[in-house]
Design a protein around this motif. Structure first.
Motif: not given
Length: 250
Positions: A43-45, A63-71, A101-110
């Motif tokens: 979250l904030g990758c 893995a999935e990542g979320v961020d506001v920066s398209e760059v 998210s539709e499915q949970p995650f084994d590890l959440v990083i921030n």
């Protein structure tokens, strides 16, 4: 030049946007991802360095990542393609606080991005919503290692000391199972890398209209670090599991 462009240049030689060296990053991922853990969310990758390194070491990982920066996300996609892991990584261009998210995650990083949620505890609350039973959170947060100067407080705001930071996490229902406090070497290497990369870019692009702006930013940030917060700033990474409700029998 935009802030995210400046940030991209600053982290050219230190892609992990926190004061951690490669050995520490590897050790944290190894501790946070016991064998059998398969789904990771950042979250904030940013440029997804944590995810890319995890994917490179674990062929079954997704893995999935979320961020506001398209760059940053564009750079992450390019790196994933070069590593051959693009089919196992999904990136979302949106506010991390609004991600569902539709499915949970084994590890959440921030790590170094709790500001996206308004602080440490709101970040942990968001992580909890995405966490699978028995999963772990890897979180990185700043703290005051010594009494801060007014200039340090102006730069980072109100931070707790190390013990208070951990106490707040525990009181919020989490149990630390591992931790890492960045060393002086890691802290200094990060700052020198960031402001040195900016200064080098500015000198190499002296004819560019943005060159003077970038050099001014590098000079100001280096001075703020050396004269303001170098002697008091600390950085902590914690691997957390939710504390179960325990009952004792008589």
């Amino acid at each position: 030049m935009s802030r995210e462009q400046i940030s991209d240049i600053a982290h050219a030689d230190h892609p992990i946007k926190s004061p951690l060296d490669d050995e520490s990053v590897g050790a944290l991922l190894e501790r946070a991802l016991p064998r059998g853990y398969e789904r990771v969310l950042d979250l904030g990758c940013g440029t997804a360095e944590w995810l890319l390194r995890a994917l490179a070491s674990r062929p079954c990982l997704h893995a999935e990542g979320v961020d506001v920066s398209e760059v940053a996300l564009t750079r992450a996609r390019r790196a994933a393609s070069e590593l051959g892991v693009e089919e196992r990584m999904v990136l979302h261009h949106r506010e991390a606080a609004n991600f569902e998210s539709e499915q949970p995650f084994d590890l959440v990083i921030n790590v170094g991005a709790t500001h996206a949620f308004g602080g440490l505890l709101p970040t942990l609350a968001a992580a909890r919503k995405h966490l699978a039973p028995g999963g772990r959170v890897l979180i990185g947060e700043s703290f005051w290692d010594r009494d801060p100067s007014p200039a340090a407080i102006e730069a980072f705001g109100d931070l707790d000391d190390l013990a208070t930071t951990v106490d707040r996490v525990v009181a919020d229902g989490w149990t630390p199972v591992h931790g890492h406090v960045s060393t002086r070497s890691e802290l200094d290497a990060y700052e020198w890398a960031c402001w040195g990369s900016l200064a080098s870019w500015a000198l190499d692009h002296s004819a560019d209209p943005a060159g003077a702006q970038v050099l001014e930013t590098a000079t100001a940030q280096r001075s703020q670090w050396l004269h303001g917060y170098r002697d008091s700033f600390g950085f902590l990474c914690l691997i957390l599991r939710e504390t179960p409700l325990m009952t004792t029998g008589k």
